[in-house]
Write a protein that holds these residues in place. Structure first.
Motif, short mmCIF file in Angstrom:
data_model
loop_
_atom_site.label_atom_id
_atom_site.label_comp_id
_atom_site.label_asym_id
_atom_site.label_seq_id
_atom_site.Cartn_x
_atom_site.Cartn_y
_atom_site.Cartn_z
N LEU A 1 0.91 -1.25 -0.04
CA LEU A 1 0.03 -0.21 0.09
C LEU A 1 0.90 1.18 0.23
CD1 LEU A 1 -2.69 -1.12 2.55
CD2 LEU A 1 -3.01 -0.61 -0.05
N MET A 2 1.97 1.34 0.81
CA MET A 2 2.74 2.41 0.96
C MET A 2 3.75 2.54 -0.31
SD MET A 2 3.32 4.70 3.16
CE MET A 2 4.42 6.00 3.60
N VAL A 3 4.23 1.60 -1.15
CA VAL A 3 4.67 1.54 -2.59
C VAL A 3 3.78 2.32 -3.50
CG1 VAL A 3 5.74 0.23 -4.38
CG2 VAL A 3 6.16 -0.31 -1.74
N ALA A 4 2.61 1.78 -3.33
CA ALA A 4 1.58 2.37 -4.40
C ALA A 4 1.45 3.77 -4.16
CB ALA A 4 0.25 1.56 -4.22
N ALA A 5 1.35 4.22 -2.85
CA ALA A 5 1.13 5.54 -2.42
C ALA A 5 2.52 6.27 -3.11
CB ALA A 5 0.82 5.72 -0.99
N LEU A 6 3.43 6.14 -2.98
CA LEU A 6 4.84 6.65 -3.40
C LEU A 6 4.79 6.68 -4.55
CD1 LEU A 6 7.30 5.60 -0.56
CD2 LEU A 6 5.97 7.75 -0.68
N ARG A 7 4.62 5.56 -5.38
CA ARG A 7 4.65 5.47 -6.79
C ARG A 7 3.61 6.45 -7.62
NH1 ARG A 7 1.92 0.42 -8.15
NH2 ARG A 7 0.32 1.95 -8.20
N ASP A 8 2.40 6.50 -6.99
CA ASP A 8 1.76 7.38 -7.65
C ASP A 8 1.94 9.01 -7.33
OD1 ASP A 8 0.38 5.22 -8.30
OD2 ASP A 8 -1.42 5.22 -6.82
N ARG A 9 2.71 9.25 -6.47
CA ARG A 9 2.99 10.64 -6.12
C ARG A 9 4.44 10.99 -6.74
NH1 ARG A 9 4.58 12.03 -1.47
NH2 ARG A 9 4.26 14.26 -1.84
N GLY A 10 5.02 10.09 -7.34
CA GLY A 10 6.05 10.14 -8.33
C GLY A 10 7.55 10.20 -7.27
#
Length: 644
Positions: free
Chosen positions: A582-591
């Motif tokens: 979940l954290m990886v996805a959040a950081l990925r989506d924020r660039g």
């Protein structure tokens, strides 16, 4: 000797590589005496993390006792420990794959002692009088709301399991009196953890093998963590309690409890795993004990008649798994410049011998960093503790004026501690030009109950403050580059890592190993042992849901603006993979630059050689790309998303 090469920090060539860390390394976790034989447990990364029981005979010969594929490891409380017992040459052990108990008599193959079922077992005690084992049982029957813990007796002839003590949420440390007539044990209930509040109970064993009414010896009318009960040869019951702030030794005899020796030191550490043994009896008048003071462990003799404590002069700073018999002591020990080892000490002559080292790799001291104990100011006008390791490599020196990158280690638990002991993983970093700060933030054990309790209700606050303050103190001393500060941790240390990267501005990169990103998920999905842990550290859930949300990095990913790498075991039941994903996805989506490496077959904590190698090399590669230096070794690249 040639002059050191001048090269930037991080680019130094080191003899301590990831192959050395895993190829010739084992994990020594327990040691035991049986007659003239000595046994210890080896965790072997090269055998996919298998734990093997090894025997050393009086002639000095060593051999594996438990054959493949047997893996001596229990999953009670998920953290395990106390997985084997040796008595008169016969071994009783829990096997990891099926969690069944096995009996392994000399010259035979291991035979299952109990039928297949949903139970797990730990801390085996042989009741010779009744031809049975007494142990902790954790029943994972799917029909249970949560696993049911109890003390049970297992008939060695039939394998039948009979309950002895039930009704509490947790049990630990069953021990039989020398005459076999009484049983002592530790018990506690939700929401307490075993370092919060426990009870020491004693009961007479009836003629039919059941227990009579129990008497609470300690812990009933006070908030104290009572632990490590043992019977002395004369039938007195000893235990450790932190009722005076420090875990000190006590004795219970004929209804009277007495403090044996008052010292601002800890004679115990938190009950994370079963099978702990931190003191033992030389005789009814004298015992051998370990204690930690100012972050270092010591061995000492305690004369029970004169109450005189005499420290034994040894070169170790970390000690555990202590057992005494026939004027011999065995224990697991280590020091910053000495690999962890199984050690034999002759109590009569003082002669000491190393039975087995965790690694046979010989490292020139010129490549080893020697730690310095530091204390530094932190928030609320208080002081925190850490071990500082400077960069060290005899072949290299940095250009004038350059400060080293700093890696701050946040230990797991969080109710645990870091000790100054030999670690190839740590020296991997310092020998390449990193400084390392191993932080014992407020809440860590080893500094008294009051220090430990400073984390109560403030996890995600004071641990963050202390890690940041520790890094700042080194920057102020000119010992770290403020633009190359990284923090890493596993499990609870992974949470502290993610939280400090989210809620503080100190660090420029981080690494989370099976770390927590959503406290609510941890509170609702973790295993029984820790299912109420956060009641004390954070607050009750869901009543204090707002606090959980406020301190969870996942819900504030917009405040995390530095690169992070994640490592996760896909079979982790303590911190499930979704915490990282979940954290990886959040950081990925924020660039934000982010990397994620998952390992099939790994649980909570990495045990396989290929996993350990990939994780440490991958983390170093990640920092090299983020901080802009070129590693001396060729390292398998890591895919870093959003890295321009």
């Amino acid at each position: 000797m040639t002059a050191p090469h001048v090269a930037p920090y991080g680019t130094w060539k080191s003899p301590i590589d990831s192959n050395a860390i895993v190829t010739d390394a084992i994990r020594l976790s327990a040691i035991a005496l049986d007659g003239n034989d000595i046994y210890w447990l080896e965790g072997r990364p090269t055998e996919r993390g298998r734990s093997v029981l090894v025997r050393r005979t009086p002639d000095g010969e060593t051999s594996d006792v438990t054959p493949p594929p047997f893996n001596v490891r229990t999953r009670v409380h998920e953290y395990g420990g106390g997985a084997f017992l040796v008595a008169d040459g016969t071994i009783y052990f829990a096997n990891f794959d099926d969690q069944r108990l096995y009996r392994h008599a000399p010259g035979t193959e291991p035979q299952a002692l109990v039928p297949e079922h949903a139970c797990r077992f730990a801390e085996l005690v042989l009741d010779r009088t009744r031809d049975r084992l007494i142990c902790v049982c954790e029943d994972h029957n799917p029909s249970n709301t949560e696993p049911i813990n109890s003390l049970v007796a297992i008939d060695l002839a039939t394998g039948a399991i009979a309950p002895l003590a039930t009704g509490c949420d947790f049990y630990a440390s069953p021990c039989l009196s020398p005459d076999g007539t009484r049983l002592a044990w530790i018990e506690w209930n939700h929401p307490a953890m075993p370092w919060d509040a426990t009870r020491l109970q004693v009961a007479k064993i009836e003629d039919n093998g059941s227990l009579g009414p129990a008497t609470c010896v300690a812990g009933s009318d006070e908030r104290a963590a009572v632990c490590h009960p043992k019977w002395s040869p004369d039938g007195s019951l000893f235990f450790v309690s932190d009722r005076s702030n420090w875990w000190n030794l006590y004795r219970y005899t004929d209804g009277r409890t007495e403090l044996l020796y008052e010292l601002d030191a800890e004679f115990a550490y938190p009950h994370w795993v079963f099978g702990l043994s931190l003191y033992d009896f030389i005789s009814a008048e004298q015992l051998l004990c370990t204690y930690t003071q100012n972050g270092k462990w010591h061995l000492a003799r305690l004369n029970l008649l004169t109450r005189h404590l005499l420290r034994v002069d040894l070169p170790y700073t970390d000690l555990g798994s202590l057992h005494v018999a026939n004027d011999r002591a065995v224990f697991i020990a280590g020091a910053p410049d000495m690999p962890t080892a199984a050690v034999l000490l002759n109590l009569g002559t003082g002669e000491r011998s190393t039975l087995k080292q965790a690694t046979s790799l010989v490292i020139d001291p010129g490549y080893l960093s020697v730690p310095e104990a530091i204390a530094f100011p932190t928030t609320d006008g208080e002081t925190a503790h850490a071990w500082y390791y400077p960069p060290s490599n005899r072949d290299f020196t940095a250009p004038a004026g350059e400060r080293p990158p700093l890696l701050v280690n946040s230990h797991g638990g969080p109710t645990a501690a870091t000790a100054p002991t030999f670690s190839l993983k740590l020296q991997y970093w310092t020998s390449r030009g990193f400084a390392v700060l191993d932080v014992n933030y407020r809440g860590s054990t080893g500094y008294g109950r009051a220090y430990r309790e400073r984390l109560q209700g403030r996890w995600g606050i004071v641990d963050l403050d202390d890690c940041a303050a520790g890094a700042d103190s080194l920057v102020e001393r000119g010992l770290a580059d403020p633009n190359r500060l990284a923090i890493a941790g596993g499990s609870a240390g992974g949470y502290t890592t993610l939280a400090v990267l989210t809620f503080r501005d100190t660090f420029k990169a981080g690494c989370s190993r099976y770390g927590v990103s959503d406290l609510a998920i941890l509170a609702t999905e973790t295993h029984k042992f820790e299912s109420r842990y956060l009641d004390g550290l954070v607050g009750r859930y869901p009543e204090d849901k707002d606090i959980y949300t406020a301190r969870s990095p996942l819900f504030h990913a917009d405040r995390l603006s530095c690169p992070v790498i994640f490592f996760q075991g896909l079979e982790d039941k303590v911190v499930p993979p979704n915490q990282a994903e979940l954290m990886v996805a959040a950081l990925r989506d924020r660039g934000i630059p982010v990397a994620y490496i998952a390992f099939a077959g790994e649980q909570h904590g990495f045990r396989r050689a290929e996993t350990i190698k990939r994780a440490i090399d991958g983390e170093f590669y990640f920092y090299s790309r983020i901080f802009g230096f070129e590693p001396a070794d060729e390292i398998e690249p890591v895919e870093i998303l959003n890295l321009g």
